[in-house]
Motif scaffolding. Structure first.
Motif, PDB file in Angstrom:
ATOM      1  N   ASN A 165       2.081   1.738  -3.425  1.00 32.24           N
ATOM      2  CA  ASN A 165       1.023   2.258  -4.279  1.00 32.24           C
ATOM      3  C   ASN A 165       0.928   3.771  -4.174  1.00 32.24           C
ATOM      4  OD1 ASN A 165       0.280  -0.185  -5.305  1.00 32.24           O
ATOM      5  ND2 ASN A 165      -1.426  -0.519  -3.883  1.00 32.24           N
ATOM      6  N   LEU A 166       1.262   4.273  -2.993  1.00 29.35           N
ATOM      7  CA  LEU A 166       1.225   5.725  -2.797  1.00 29.35           C
ATOM      8  C   LEU A 166       2.465   6.386  -3.378  1.00 29.35           C
ATOM      9  CD1 LEU A 166      -0.102   5.975   0.860  1.00 29.35           C
ATOM     10  CD2 LEU A 166      -1.333   6.497  -1.239  1.00 29.35           C
ATOM     11  N   TYR A 184       5.684   5.565  -2.264  1.00 25.33           N
ATOM     12  CA  TYR A 184       6.790   5.596  -1.315  1.00 25.33           C
ATOM     13  C   TYR A 184       7.660   4.357  -1.469  1.00 25.33           C
ATOM     14  CZ  TYR A 184       4.296   9.390   1.000  1.00 25.33           C
ATOM     15  OH  TYR A 184       3.672  10.576   1.270  1.00 25.33           O
ATOM     16  N   GLN A 232      -8.025   7.963   1.344  1.00 30.17           N
ATOM     17  CA  GLN A 232      -6.939   7.070   0.980  1.00 30.17           C
ATOM     18  C   GLN A 232      -7.056   6.609  -0.469  1.00 30.17           C
ATOM     19  OE1 GLN A 232      -7.117   4.084   4.062  1.00 30.17           O
ATOM     20  NE2 GLN A 232      -6.136   5.424   5.563  1.00 30.17           N
ATOM     21  N   ALA A 251      -5.796   9.393  -2.522  1.00 26.49           N
ATOM     22  CA  ALA A 251      -4.341   9.427  -2.448  1.00 26.49           C
ATOM     23  C   ALA A 251      -3.723   8.330  -3.304  1.00 26.49           C
ATOM     24  CB  ALA A 251      -3.890   9.278  -0.992  1.00 26.49           C
ATOM     25  N   ALA A 252      -4.412   7.206  -3.371  1.00 28.10           N
ATOM     26  CA  ALA A 252      -3.880   6.080  -4.138  1.00 28.10           C
ATOM     27  C   ALA A 252      -4.229   6.184  -5.621  1.00 28.10           C
ATOM     28  CB  ALA A 252      -4.419   4.769  -3.569  1.00 28.10           C
ATOM     29  N   GLU A 267       0.834  -1.206   0.000  1.00 33.00           N
ATOM     30  CA  GLU A 267       0.000   0.000   0.000  1.00 33.00           C
ATOM     31  C   GLU A 267       0.865   1.251   0.000  1.00 33.00           C
ATOM     32  OE1 GLU A 267      -2.305  -1.024   3.407  1.00 33.00           O
ATOM     33  OE2 GLU A 267      -3.994  -1.756   2.218  1.00 33.00           O
ATOM     34  N   THR A 314      -1.878   9.577   4.748  1.00 32.64           N
ATOM     35  CA  THR A 314      -2.313   8.214   4.480  1.00 32.64           C
ATOM     36  C   THR A 314      -1.244   7.213   4.880  1.00 32.64           C
ATOM     37  OG1 THR A 314      -3.714   8.927   2.650  1.00 32.64           O
ATOM     38  CG2 THR A 314      -3.060   6.619   2.677  1.00 32.64           C
TER      39      THR A 314
END
Lengths: 144, 144
Positions: A111-112, A114, B28, B31-32, A108, B97
DNA sequence: AAAACAAAGATACAATAATACAATCATCCA
DNA sequence: TGGATGATTGTATTATTGTATCTTTGTTTT
């Protein structure tokens, strides 16, 4: 079935506190199958009125049962008998999940946008922040 | 894409209010990148029906997001993802997030009985393993 | 008797739901 | 074309339900 309130008997002179009497009798009804998963319990005020006690006392009983995981109390909605996972189910759930949780967290995060390292760094910071008892809201943003 | 309603998971026993759970999860998804500018969100009644809650609870979640400027709720028209957040807003949203994801990872780990340090250690191992081709299941339990 | 503690009650509060309402849209018919 | 009308959508207000905090009371301890 008869209303729950009518089935609960309180002994005001017993040594056992009222809220424990209520909690215990609900437990016993669940064990006996008189109450089943999904069943709604009376509201704290309803039951309290029937039993002629303060609704906070009923709330305490419900709180005990909630801590046990036997019921689910939901503000604004009501109180319900809850599915109680067996011990072995809990055990099974425990086995694999920590790695899976880590894996999911990582995915996750990526996915952002990072990197794994950034994810790990934020986790460290969250741990540090939650560790300090009195933490003035940590602002991680500037630190990265 | 799957209907939004199916992607939102509510925990009726969590301390976090339902409307906050909804608002957070929509954040979220934005954000994704799962939700984009112009996308229509389900109507308050649709989403509420799917989630089996009252539509006012959804409305409250939408109101929170509307105040943030993330969505636009229009009586009689519906609810839409609002203008593309600025790069800076997006950055903040992602950061927030990420922290929430870390927080949740930590909480869930602790629910399973692991310490924050164990959670962090497993995360490190998963990261290391994902670098290499195959990751043999590490068993951290005995090591700490 | 005074202090300490736990149980129960009183009060204010927060989250959710129920109900009625207002704005917009869609349809149809003149 | 355009107005009527019913359906749909979010909003506002009020009621319901559990929670948090404090006070009162009765019992136990010292």
């Amino acid at each position: 079935m008869k209303p729950l309130a009518e089935q609960i008997k309180l002994d005001f002179r017993a040594g056992e506190p009222l809220y424990m009497q209520i909690a215990r009798q609900v437990e016993q009804m669940v064990a006996a199958g008189l109450l089943q998963v999904g069943d709604q319990l009376p509201t704290v005020r309803e039951l309290a009125t029937e039993l002629r006690i303060n609704f906070n006392t009923v709330a305490r009983a419900y709180h005990v049962l909630d801590d046990q995981g036997l019921i689910s109390t939901q503000r604004g909605r009501g109180t319900y008998i809850w599915e109680q996972p067996t011990e072995e189910m809990m055990q099974k759930l425990k086995q694999k999940t920590l790695e899976e949780l880590a894996q999911r967290f990582l995915e996750e995060s990526q996915n952002l946008g990072y990197s794994p390292e950034q994810a790990a760094e934020v986790l460290r910071q969250v741990i540090a922040a939650s560790g300090t008892a009195d933490m003035a809201a940590s602002n991680i943003d500037q630190e990265m």
